[in-house]
Scaffold this motif. Structure first.
Motif, PDB file in Angstrom:
ATOM      1  N   CYS A 216       0.817  -1.209   0.000  1.00 42.05           N
ATOM      2  CA  CYS A 216       0.000   0.000   0.000  1.00 42.05           C
ATOM      3  C   CYS A 216       0.855   1.264   0.000  1.00 42.05           C
ATOM      4  CB  CYS A 216      -0.944   0.000   1.192  1.00 42.05           C
ATOM      5  SG  CYS A 216      -2.216  -1.289   1.122  1.00 42.05           S
ATOM      6  N   ARG A 217       1.943   1.260   0.730  1.00 45.24           N
ATOM      7  CA  ARG A 217       2.802   2.449   0.785  1.00 45.24           C
ATOM      8  C   ARG A 217       3.422   2.775  -0.569  1.00 45.24           C
ATOM      9  NH1 ARG A 217       5.317   4.369   5.270  1.00 45.24           N
ATOM     10  NH2 ARG A 217       5.762   6.118   3.888  1.00 45.24           N
ATOM     11  N   ALA A 221      -2.039   7.229  -3.414  1.00 42.97           N
ATOM     12  CA  ALA A 221      -3.271   7.212  -2.623  1.00 42.97           C
ATOM     13  C   ALA A 221      -4.501   7.043  -3.512  1.00 42.97           C
ATOM     14  CB  ALA A 221      -3.381   8.506  -1.815  1.00 42.97           C
ATOM     15  N   TYR A 238      -7.315  -2.181   4.428  1.00 43.27           N
ATOM     16  CA  TYR A 238      -6.732  -0.851   4.218  1.00 43.27           C
ATOM     17  C   TYR A 238      -7.087   0.079   5.370  1.00 43.27           C
ATOM     18  CZ  TYR A 238      -5.257   3.325   1.613  1.00 43.27           C
ATOM     19  OH  TYR A 238      -4.627   4.475   1.204  1.00 43.27           O
ATOM     20  N   LEU A 242      -4.552   2.151   7.842  1.00 43.07           N
ATOM     21  CA  LEU A 242      -4.665   3.588   8.127  1.00 43.07           C
ATOM     22  C   LEU A 242      -4.780   3.835   9.625  1.00 43.07           C
ATOM     23  CD1 LEU A 242      -7.138   4.641   5.273  1.00 43.07           C
ATOM     24  CD2 LEU A 242      -4.679   5.110   5.390  1.00 43.07           C
ATOM     25  N   GLU A 274       0.750  12.409   4.287  1.00 45.63           N
ATOM     26  CA  GLU A 274       0.416  11.212   3.515  1.00 45.63           C
ATOM     27  C   GLU A 274      -0.869  10.566   4.037  1.00 45.63           C
ATOM     28  OE1 GLU A 274       2.088   6.712   2.599  1.00 45.63           O
ATOM     29  OE2 GLU A 274       3.520   8.270   3.184  1.00 45.63           O
ATOM     30  N   GLU A 277      -3.807  12.625   2.887  1.00 49.55           N
ATOM     31  CA  GLU A 277      -4.092  12.447   1.466  1.00 49.55           C
ATOM     32  C   GLU A 277      -4.809  11.125   1.210  1.00 49.55           C
ATOM     33  OE1 GLU A 277      -1.785  12.160  -2.854  1.00 49.55           O
ATOM     34  OE2 GLU A 277      -0.667  11.913  -0.980  1.00 49.55           O
ATOM     35  N   ARG A 278      -4.376  10.064   1.891  1.00 47.30           N
ATOM     36  CA  ARG A 278      -4.994   8.756   1.666  1.00 47.30           C
ATOM     37  C   ARG A 278      -6.451   8.749   2.131  1.00 47.30           C
ATOM     38  NH1 ARG A 278      -1.684   4.934  -0.127  1.00 47.30           N
ATOM     39  NH2 ARG A 278       0.561   5.352  -0.096  1.00 47.30           N
ATOM     40  N   CYS A 281      -8.582  10.835  -0.379  1.00 42.73           N
ATOM     41  CA  CYS A 281      -8.914  10.127  -1.617  1.00 42.73           C
ATOM     42  C   CYS A 281     -10.073   9.157  -1.406  1.00 42.73           C
ATOM     43  CB  CYS A 281      -7.684   9.392  -2.151  1.00 42.73           C
ATOM     44  SG  CYS A 281      -6.429  10.487  -2.861  1.00 42.73           S
TER      45      CYS A 281
END
Length: 323
Positions: A216-217, A221, A238, A242, A274, A277-278, A281
């Motif tokens: 995932c990294r 995103a 996911y 997070l 980060e 942002e994820r 999205c």
């Protein structure tokens, strides 16, 4: 007739040049001219079947030329990419005449082109856009290979290789693996992707959460949000990642923002921008993913005490900023 014979005699020389260092200065236009000349020689071969003594191998000219070029590291990258495209996606008329010489060499040339394309390190993904065409081509080839192996297994052949066995042969390490796998799962009208790849990806989370975290990294995103929108099975893993990344952030009142605690391992150091942002999205995706993400944020905020004040909970700040 003399002119035809001279053309036939020149073709082996062109094939020899294609395997030498003389192609170092070839561009895509030069490559196209060489292949067009080889197709012309093949056409002459079809018209002059009586000249077998001089032109017996000429009917396979384009394929022999392509195979020589594919194996020549001196061919510049732009010409090399043009050759791959021409073999895998031939334009109308370029494949004509292949039936005159049997299908073995044309098939061999296309398979070698496909193998070389899979062997190219994928380009870095754009931060927001969809997978670029070269990466999509690699993903389509991967899915095609997996389907072929699955069909062979159904016919009673050897057990098919796992997706990991094929993916991990790609050059470029984990970044290449992540991008090709994600591009395959995002490929439109590819239901086999979920059947062939999704179970393996979900097993990463059960057997090695660190590998799923790394997967995932390494993806933008936006791509993860698209994957969660398409495959509901990916949402819980996911969201779990997070939540874990957010729990490793601490608020610095002097600086007025969240930052990773110093004691955290490098692999788990996901900075606040980060993480934000994820989550953003995910919230930009249509329902039901948007609403489910808000529900997850509120649940995590409640676990932290359900505060409405900034700086006390990562999830409070995310909700105030984004939701």
């Amino acid at each position: 007739m003399e002119a035809l014979l001279s053309e036939a005699e020149a073709l082996p020389g062109l094939v020899a040049v294609a395997g030498s260092g003389q192609v170092r200065d070839w561009d895509a236009a030069t490559l196209r001219r060489a292949l067009a000349w080889a197709r012309f020689a093949q056409h002459l071969h079809g018209r002059r079947r009586g000249l077998r003594a001089a032109g017996g191998e000429r009917g396979r000219g384009p394929e022999r030329l392509s195979l020589a070029l594919l194996g020549n590291p001196a061919l510049p990258p732009p010409a090399y990419r043009s050759l791959l495209r021409g073999l895998l996606l031939p334009e109308a008329g370029e494949g004509e005449g292949a039936g005159d010489c049997g299908g073995l060499l044309p098939l061999l040339a296309r398979r070698k082109a496909a193998a070389r394309l899979l062997g190219l390190p994928p380009p870095p993904p754009p931060p927001a856009g969809p997978p670029p065409p070269p990466l999509r081509a690699q993903a389509q080839l991967l899915l095609s290979r997996l389907r072929e192996e699955e069909e062979r297994d159904e016919e009673g052949g050897d057990p098919p290789p796992s997706p990991a066995a094929l993916l991990e042969r790609l050059p470029g390490g984990p970044p290449a693996l992540s991008r090709v796998l994600a591009a395959a799962l995002l490929e439109p009208q590819a239901p086999s992707a979920a059947r062939l790849l999704l179970p393996w990806l979900l097993r990463l989370q059960r057997g090695s959460p660190g590998r799923l975290s790394a997967f995932c990294r390494l993806l933008p995103a936006r791509w993860l949000a698209w994957l969660c929108g398409r495959y509901p099975q990916l949402r819980a893993p996911y969201w779990g990642l997070l939540a874990a990344w957010g729990s490793r952030l601490g608020y610095d009142p002097r600086l007025g923002h969240w930052q990773v605690r110093e004691e955290e391992e490098e692999a788990q150091r996901v900075p606040w921008p980060e993480l934000r942002e994820r989550v953003a999205c995910l919230l930009e995706e249509p329902e039901p993913l948007r609403g489910e993400t808000r529900t997850q944020l509120r649940r995590l905020r409640a676990q932290d005490g359900d505060f409405e004040v900034r700086g006390l909970s990562v999830w409070t700040d995310l909700l105030l900023d984004l939701a």
